[in-house]
Enzyme design. Structure first.
Site, PDB file in Angstrom:
ATOM      1  N   GLY A  44     -24.454   3.299  -2.471  1.00 25.59           N
ATOM      2  CA  GLY A  44     -23.383   4.117  -3.422  1.00 25.59           C
ATOM      3  C   GLY A  44     -23.140   3.242  -4.722  1.00 25.59           C
ATOM      4  N   LYS A  87       0.805  -1.193  -0.089  1.00 29.95           N
ATOM      5  CA  LYS A  87       0.044  -0.104  -0.024  1.00 29.95           C
ATOM      6  C   LYS A  87       0.898   1.185   0.003  1.00 29.95           C
ATOM      7  CE  LYS A  87      -4.302   1.041   0.483  1.00 29.95           C
ATOM      8  NZ  LYS A  87      -5.720   0.185   0.088  1.00 29.95           N
ATOM      9  N   VAL A 112     -21.305   0.555  -5.056  1.00 31.22           N
ATOM     10  CA  VAL A 112     -21.548  -0.863  -4.961  1.00 31.22           C
ATOM     11  C   VAL A 112     -22.713  -1.327  -4.311  1.00 31.22           C
ATOM     12  CG1 VAL A 112     -20.465  -3.024  -3.701  1.00 31.22           C
ATOM     13  CG2 VAL A 112     -18.808  -1.279  -4.337  1.00 31.22           C
ATOM     14  N   GLY A 116     -26.005   1.787   2.775  1.00 32.21           N
ATOM     15  CA  GLY A 116     -25.373   2.547   1.839  1.00 32.21           C
ATOM     16  C   GLY A 116     -25.686   2.018   0.381  1.00 32.21           C
TER      17      GLY A 116
HETATM   18  P1  NAD Z   1     -19.532   5.026  -2.273  1.00 29.77           P
HETATM   19  O1  NAD Z   1     -18.885   6.266  -1.614  1.00 29.77           O
HETATM   20  O2  NAD Z   1     -19.819   5.100  -3.629  1.00 29.77           O
HETATM   21  O3  NAD Z   1     -20.743   4.458  -1.416  1.00 29.77           O
HETATM   22  C1  NAD Z   1     -20.670   4.599  -0.008  1.00 29.77           C
HETATM   23  C2  NAD Z   1     -22.230   5.185   0.265  1.00 29.77           C
HETATM   24  O4  NAD Z   1     -22.460   5.196   1.813  1.00 29.77           O
HETATM   25  C3  NAD Z   1     -22.561   6.753  -0.073  1.00 29.77           C
HETATM   26  O5  NAD Z   1     -23.604   6.569  -0.836  1.00 29.77           O
HETATM   27  C4  NAD Z   1     -22.837   7.364   1.345  1.00 29.77           C
HETATM   28  O6  NAD Z   1     -23.736   8.323   1.118  1.00 29.77           O
HETATM   29  C5  NAD Z   1     -23.294   6.140   2.255  1.00 29.77           C
HETATM   30  N1  NAD Z   1     -22.715   6.374   3.537  1.00 29.77           N
HETATM   31  C6  NAD Z   1     -21.936   7.124   4.303  1.00 29.77           C
HETATM   32  N2  NAD Z   1     -22.314   6.639   5.409  1.00 29.77           N
HETATM   33  C7  NAD Z   1     -23.253   6.472   5.774  1.00 29.77           C
HETATM   34  C8  NAD Z   1     -24.038   6.164   6.829  1.00 29.77           C
HETATM   35  N3  NAD Z   1     -23.766   6.346   8.068  1.00 29.77           N
HETATM   36  N4  NAD Z   1     -25.348   5.228   6.724  1.00 29.77           N
HETATM   37  C9  NAD Z   1     -25.781   5.030   5.478  1.00 29.77           C
HETATM   38  N5  NAD Z   1     -25.194   5.563   4.403  1.00 29.77           N
HETATM   39  C10 NAD Z   1     -24.046   5.896   4.516  1.00 29.77           C
HETATM   40  O7  NAD Z   1     -18.424   3.889  -2.056  1.00 29.77           O
HETATM   41  P2  NAD Z   1     -18.439   2.510  -2.659  1.00 29.77           P
HETATM   42  O8  NAD Z   1     -17.502   2.314  -3.699  1.00 29.77           O
HETATM   43  O9  NAD Z   1     -19.981   2.002  -2.966  1.00 29.77           O
HETATM   44  O10 NAD Z   1     -17.892   1.419  -1.465  1.00 29.77           O
HETATM   45  C11 NAD Z   1     -18.766   1.182  -0.466  1.00 29.77           C
HETATM   46  C12 NAD Z   1     -17.871   0.059   0.667  1.00 29.77           C
HETATM   47  O11 NAD Z   1     -17.447  -0.892  -0.106  1.00 29.77           O
HETATM   48  C13 NAD Z   1     -17.057   1.190   1.242  1.00 29.77           C
HETATM   49  O12 NAD Z   1     -16.706   0.632   2.641  1.00 29.77           O
HETATM   50  C14 NAD Z   1     -15.783   0.620   0.320  1.00 29.77           C
HETATM   51  O13 NAD Z   1     -14.515   0.549   0.984  1.00 29.77           O
HETATM   52  C15 NAD Z   1     -16.099  -0.758   0.086  1.00 29.77           C
HETATM   53  N6  NAD Z   1     -15.477  -1.429  -1.229  1.00 29.77           N
HETATM   54  C16 NAD Z   1     -15.588  -0.989  -2.441  1.00 29.77           C
HETATM   55  C17 NAD Z   1     -15.170  -1.350  -3.329  1.00 29.77           C
HETATM   56  C18 NAD Z   1     -15.402  -0.922  -4.674  1.00 29.77           C
HETATM   57  O14 NAD Z   1     -15.064  -1.617  -6.017  1.00 29.77           O
HETATM   58  N7  NAD Z   1     -16.124   0.364  -4.986  1.00 29.77           N
HETATM   59  C19 NAD Z   1     -14.421  -2.472  -3.447  1.00 29.77           C
HETATM   60  C20 NAD Z   1     -13.932  -3.104  -2.140  1.00 29.77           C
HETATM   61  C21 NAD Z   1     -14.559  -2.363  -1.085  1.00 29.77           C
END
Ligand code: NAD
Length: 366
Positions: A181, A79, A183, A179
């Site tokens: 977002g 990292k 994913v 969430g």
């Molecule tokens: P993102 O930022 O697109 O989505 C996260 C969502 O969570 C946002 O819409 C945000 O408004 C919401 N959120 C934040 N705090 C909140 C709360 N307290 N209650 C409810 N909703 C809340 O991120 P993402 O890319 O969708 O990733 C989501 C999670 O998955 C993260 O923990 C990330 O580390 C993990 N992750 C993502 C990927 C990927 O491919 N994007 C891969 C591995 C792990």
């Protein structure tokens, strides 16, 4: 002092990267290269102290060793962090200076996006080194990993349902998705394709409305998500949401979601197990993202990526089996699976010394 820490954490190499003119202060941590070159994202964050940055990069790089090992990748864990404010301190020079340091490691560390970094920043890094993944699709990169992560999460869910109920009938159960977002929304879409009942919450009200309008979910409040009667709780927002306060309230039987670091502590992981909940370890479930970018190393191919996501089913099933066999919580079983693989494969070959640097076939220069 730092060597004492490295003795405990087991890191192979930590590189401090400094370029005064570019304003670069970065740290690259290579934790373990037994399985292959280390792969892990670059994070940019306004750390309050150098110690805080060191602690973060050591913790995150070690986590990548476990994630990559359980994912079955021929990759080790690494990292990098840049100390700086992503809103103010980004420049071409900064990322090109960082790229030169990555290049100097001759493939022992391969970088990617993480918090505070986007695909445009990676374009600058890519000017200086090919040891970078998550580059733009115009260069043969893999693009947004979120749909793959969501599909991988579904595979982890199938394995979890099987372990808990002895069937994989997604539509038979209800889900509390925290969430919506990148994913989360994709995951909701997949759940709804199975006609499952889905409760959804997000701090972004527009996303919640979209989940209701487009996919027919039931909206619940931010805090209410812990009180639903859903059989599956799916954290897809932030980490640490399974803690002393929330665990008391959860009525689910299965915990399976994409968020990183879902358990507030190992003690909570023990308690989850004691209560008989089926927790699918986060880093095994959400490995879709890293699997997807890893395919850039020998030529990205979408079909191969989808096939690879299906292996998450087997990884998560194996973790449930180990937990049952050894009578341990699943978070420990996941660590054990990673350690066993590193140990077994490590006996077959020597640590990766950068001699056979990754090929990155099929990618075009910037
Ligand atoms: P993102 O930022 O697109 O989505 C996260 C969502 O969570 C946002 O819409 C945000 O408004 C919401 N959120 C934040 N705090 C909140 C709360 N307290 N209650 C409810 N909703 C809340 O991120 P993402 O890319 O969708 O990733 C989501 C999670 O998955 C993260 O923990 C990330 O580390 C993990 N992750 C993502 C990927 C990927 O491919 N994007 C891969 C591995 C792990």
């Amino acid at each position: 002092m730092i060597f004492e820490t490295l003795d405990t954490t087991g890191h192979e190499e930590v590189v401090f990267c400094h370029n005064k003119d570019a304003g670069l202060k970065a740290i690259i941590a290579i934790h373990n290269t037994v399985l292959g070159p280390s792969l892990g994202g670059l994070r940019m964050w306004p750390y309050k102290s150098e110690q805080e940055a060191i602690n973060d990069v050591l913790r995150l790089s070690r986590g990548m060793t476990y994630k990559n090992a359980v994912a079955g990748l021929n990759l080790g864990g690494g990292k990098a962090v840049i100390i700086g404010d992503p809103a103010k301190d980004k420049s071409e020079a900064l990322f090109r200076a960082f790229g030169r340091f990555v290049n100097s490691l001759n493939g022992r560390y391969i970088t990617a996006e993480d918090v505070g970094i986007d695909v445009n920043d990676m374009e600058w890094v890519f000017r200086e080194t090919s040891f970078v993944t998550g580059v733009h699709q115009v260069h043969g990169g893999s693009g947004d990993p979120s749909p793959f992560t969501a599909f991988g999460t579904l595979q982890g869910l199938l394995a979890s349902l099987n372990a808990c109920y002895g069937n994989e009938d997604v539509g038979k159960y209800s889900y509390a998705v925290q969430g919506a977002g990148h994913v989360g929304m994709e995951f909701i879409k997949l759940l709804r394709e199975h006609d499952a009942k889905v409760y959804v919450t997000d701090i972004n009200k527009e996303l919640v409305q979209r989940a209701v309008d487009e996919y027919g979910c039931t909206a619940v409040g931010l805090d209410e998500i812990y009180d639903t009667d859903a059989e599956v709780y799916s954290p897809c927002a932030l980490g640490g949401t399974i803690n002393e306060a929330t665990l008391e309230r959860l009525k689910c039987k299965v915990i399976c979601g994409a968020a990183n670091n879902q358990l507030a502590s190992n003690a909570i992981g023990d308690e989850v197990s004691r209560r008989g909940l089926f927790y699918a370890p986060d880093y095994a479930v959400n490995a879709g993202g890293v699997m997807n970018i890893s395919l850039e190393i020998d030529g990205y191919n979408r079909e191969r990526a989808m096939r690879m996501m299906r292996t998450i089913y087997h990884n998560v099933s194996r973790i449930f089996e180990i937990a049952k066999r050894d009578k341990i919580p699943t978070y420990l079983a996941a660590d054990r699976l990673a350690e066993e693989r590193i140990s077994t494969i490590g006996k077959l070959r020597l640590p990766h010394l950068g001699v056979t640097a990754p090929s990155f076939q099929g990618r075009r220069g910037s």
